[in-house]
Enzyme design. Structure first.
Site, PDB file in Angstrom:
ATOM      1  N   ARG A 171      41.305  37.870  53.634  1.00 41.41           N
ATOM      2  CA  ARG A 171      41.398  36.675  54.389  1.00 41.41           C
ATOM      3  C   ARG A 171      40.605  35.877  53.445  1.00 41.41           C
ATOM      4  NH1 ARG A 171      35.674  36.156  54.054  1.00 41.41           N
ATOM      5  NH2 ARG A 171      34.387  38.175  53.035  1.00 41.41           N
ATOM      6  N   ARG A 175      36.366  27.607  58.515  1.00 43.49           N
ATOM      7  CA  ARG A 175      34.869  26.942  59.464  1.00 43.49           C
ATOM      8  C   ARG A 175      35.687  26.249  60.275  1.00 43.49           C
ATOM      9  NH1 ARG A 175      30.836  27.698  54.925  1.00 43.49           N
ATOM     10  NH2 ARG A 175      30.748  29.977  54.870  1.00 43.49           N
ATOM     11  N   ARG A 248      42.538  40.727  34.037  1.00 44.62           N
ATOM     12  CA  ARG A 248      42.616  38.773  34.153  1.00 44.62           C
ATOM     13  C   ARG A 248      41.139  37.999  32.836  1.00 44.62           C
ATOM     14  NH1 ARG A 248      47.252  36.120  33.275  1.00 44.62           N
ATOM     15  NH2 ARG A 248      46.749  34.154  34.578  1.00 44.62           N
ATOM     16  N   ARG A 279      39.178  25.258  37.181  1.00 39.60           N
ATOM     17  CA  ARG A 279      38.093  24.369  37.005  1.00 39.60           C
ATOM     18  C   ARG A 279      37.638  23.731  35.848  1.00 39.60           C
ATOM     19  NH1 ARG A 279      34.159  29.012  40.056  1.00 39.60           N
ATOM     20  NH2 ARG A 279      34.222  30.701  38.210  1.00 39.60           N
ATOM     21  N   GLU A 299      37.946  26.224  32.866  1.00 37.69           N
ATOM     22  CA  GLU A 299      38.604  27.430  32.255  1.00 37.69           C
ATOM     23  C   GLU A 299      39.565  27.943  33.668  1.00 37.69           C
ATOM     24  OE1 GLU A 299      36.392  30.142  35.782  1.00 37.69           O
ATOM     25  OE2 GLU A 299      35.135  29.632  35.091  1.00 37.69           O
ATOM     26  N   TYR A 347      36.407  44.122  41.485  1.00 33.32           N
ATOM     27  CA  TYR A 347      35.570  43.071  41.437  1.00 33.32           C
ATOM     28  C   TYR A 347      34.513  42.874  42.229  1.00 33.32           C
ATOM     29  CZ  TYR A 347      34.720  38.105  41.493  1.00 33.32           C
ATOM     30  OH  TYR A 347      34.711  36.396  41.272  1.00 33.32           O
ATOM     31  N   ASP A 349      30.268  41.561  43.173  1.00 34.99           N
ATOM     32  CA  ASP A 349      29.842  40.068  42.718  1.00 34.99           C
ATOM     33  C   ASP A 349      28.970  40.634  42.497  1.00 34.99           C
ATOM     34  OD1 ASP A 349      31.181  37.833  44.113  1.00 34.99           O
ATOM     35  OD2 ASP A 349      30.743  38.647  46.001  1.00 34.99           O
TER      36      ASP A 349
END
Length: 367
Positions: A171, A175, A248, A279, A299, A347, A349
Site C-alpha cells: 500500500r 491523502r 541491504r 536522502r 545516505e 523490518y 519500526d
C-alpha cells in the site's frame, strides 16, 4: 566473572527493553556488544552541539499507548513531526503523497481533481500486478510512480522496479488533504537530548562488554548465563548452515556545513535515479537546533556483504523460505530467545521492536 541470569547479545532497543524489565524483576544481565558503543542503530554522537543520528534518521512514532508511556518514562519527547520532502531533479514535493504534492505536480487545487487524475492513470494496470512497478502504478498512477517512487526504490533495492516483487509495496499512503505529517500514529517525537538518554537508562545496572563478538567465543559466553537473548543475525548464529540470508546495507557520508540551515527540513529524499544517494538528513532539525553550523548526512544504499552492517532484511519469497528454516531451529532452543530486526529477520519500526521485547520479557519473567 560472576554468573548472570541473561546474556544479551547486542545492545539495541530489543535487548535494552528486555534488560530493563529483567533488572526490575531482580535479574542480573551481561551485555555483549560487537560495536564500540551501546545503543544499536539509534546511537547518537554529538558534533557542533548537534545530536547526530549515526545510523540514519530515527523518528519515534506509535499508536500504542503502553509503548508511548514506557518511552516517556525514560525521556522527555519534543514535538517533532516528520514532514519530509522529495527532490526530483530540483523540483520539491511534499511527502507523504497529499494535496500539496498533487497541487505542485498537476497545478490543481481540489481533492476531486486529484482523485480523477490518479484513478485515470491507475487504469493502465489491469489484472493482478506482476511486479513492483505495476503495483505502484495501480495504487497511485504513473506520474507519482515515475517522479517519486521509481528512482528512490531502485536505488534502495539495487534493482529495477520491474524486477522487484509486487508485495514489497502493499500500500502507499495517499491523502486527499493538505497534511504533510508523514505518520498517522497518535504519538511521535524525538527524545530531548537524543536517543542515548533512553539507551543509558535501559542498560543501567547491566555489565557491558563492547568491542566483543559473541560468536567468536560463543561457548564461553553461553556458560556465563542461564539464557541468551540474541539480537544478531539468525543465520550467523547457526553458522549459515542453510545458506546466507540477504540484507541491504547503507553507507553514510557526514559533513559539517558552515551555515545555520542547509535544507530547511530534517529529511530530503532524492527520488531521481541519477543522484547516487537516497536522502540527505540535516540532524539539527530533529531538535529545532539553533546552532551556528549544521551537520548533514548523505545516505547511500549498498548491497550487503560480510563485514558490513545489515540494515534491511530482504523479505522476498526466497529469503522468507530460508528464514523459516532458521526459525524452525530457533523454536527448538530452550535457552535462547531471538529478537529484533536481525534475530527475527523482520523490518521493525522502533515501537514494534519495543512491543516485541515487552511481550518476550513478560512471557519469560512472568510479569
Amino acid at each position: 566473572m560472576s554468573r548472570y541470569d541473561y546474556v544479551l547479545v547486542g545492545s539495541g532497543l530489543y535487548a535494552g527493553v528486555f534488560a530493563y524489565l529483567a533488572k526490575q524483576a531482580g535479574k542480573k544481565c551481561l551485555v555483549v556488544e560487537k560495536r564500540n558503543h551501546i545503543g544499536g542503530n539509534i546511537y547518537c554522537r554529538e558534533e557542533e552541539g548537534i545530536h547526530v543520528h549515526e545510523y540514519g534518521a530515527h523518528i519515534f512514532h506509535t499508536s500504542n499507548r503502553e509503548v508511548w508511556k514506557f518511552v516517556c518514562s525514560l525521556a522527555e519527547f519534543n514535538r517533532y513531526t516528520n514532514s519530509p520532502v522529495a527532490n526530483y531533479k530540483g523540483q520539491m514535493y511534499n511527502l507523504p503523497f497529499n494535496m500539496n504534492t498533487f497541487s505542485k505536480m498537476w497545478g490543481i487545487s481540489t481533492p476531486e481533481e486529484a482523485k480523477a487524475i490518479i484513478n485515470r492513470q491507475k487504469e493502465e494496470i489491469s489484472g493482478e500486478p506482476e511486479n513492483l512497478e505495476q503495483q505502484a502504478i495501480s495504487l497511485v498512477g504513473r506520474d507519482i510512480y515515475e517522479k517519486l517512487i521509481q528512482g528512490y526504490t531502485e536505488k534502495q533495492w539495487g534493482r529495477e522496479c520491474k524486477d522487484l516483487p509486487a508485495f514489497i509495496i502493499k500500500r502507499l499512503p495517499v491523502r486527499y488533504t493538505y497534511d504533510n505529517n508523514y505518520f498517522n500514529d497518535l504519538y511521535q517525537g524525538i527524545p530531548v537530548g537524543g536517543y542515548n538518554v533512553i539507551i543509558e537508562k535501559l542498560f543501567q545496572g547491566c555489565h557491558i562488554k563492547t568491542n566483543t563478538d559473541y560468536l567468536e567465543n560463543k561457548a564461553y559466553y553461553d556458560s556465563l548465563g542461564d539464557k541468551v537473548i540474541y539480537t544478531g543475525t539468525i543465520d550467523s548464529f547457526y553458522q549459515y548452515c542453510y545458506g546466507k540470508l540477504e540484507y541491504r546495507s547503507l553507507r553514510f557520508e557526514t559533513e559539517v556545513k558552515n551555515t545555520d540551515n542547509y535544507q530547511g527540513v530534517a529529511v530530503v529524499n532524492y527520488t531521481d535515479r541519477e543522484t547516487p544517494y537516497t536522502r540527505i538528513i540535516e540532524h539539527k532539525h530533529f531538535e529545532f537546533g539553533a546552532q551556528e553550523k549544521t551537520v548533514i548526512t548523505r545516505e547511500y544504499p549498498v548491497s550487503w556483504q560480510d563485514g558490513m552492517e545489515p540494515y534491511y532484511p530482504v523479505n522476498d519469497e526466497k529469503n522468507q523460505n530460508l528464514y523459516c528454516k532458521y526459525a524452525a531451529l530457533a523454536e527448538k532452543e530452550e535457552n535462547v530467545i531471538f529478537g529484533g530486526r536481525l534475530g527475527e529477520y523482520k523490518y521493525y519500526d522502533m515501537d514494534k521492536v519495543i512491543e516485541s521485547a515487552m511481550a518476550a520479557a513478560k512471557a519469560e519473567l512472568g510479569i
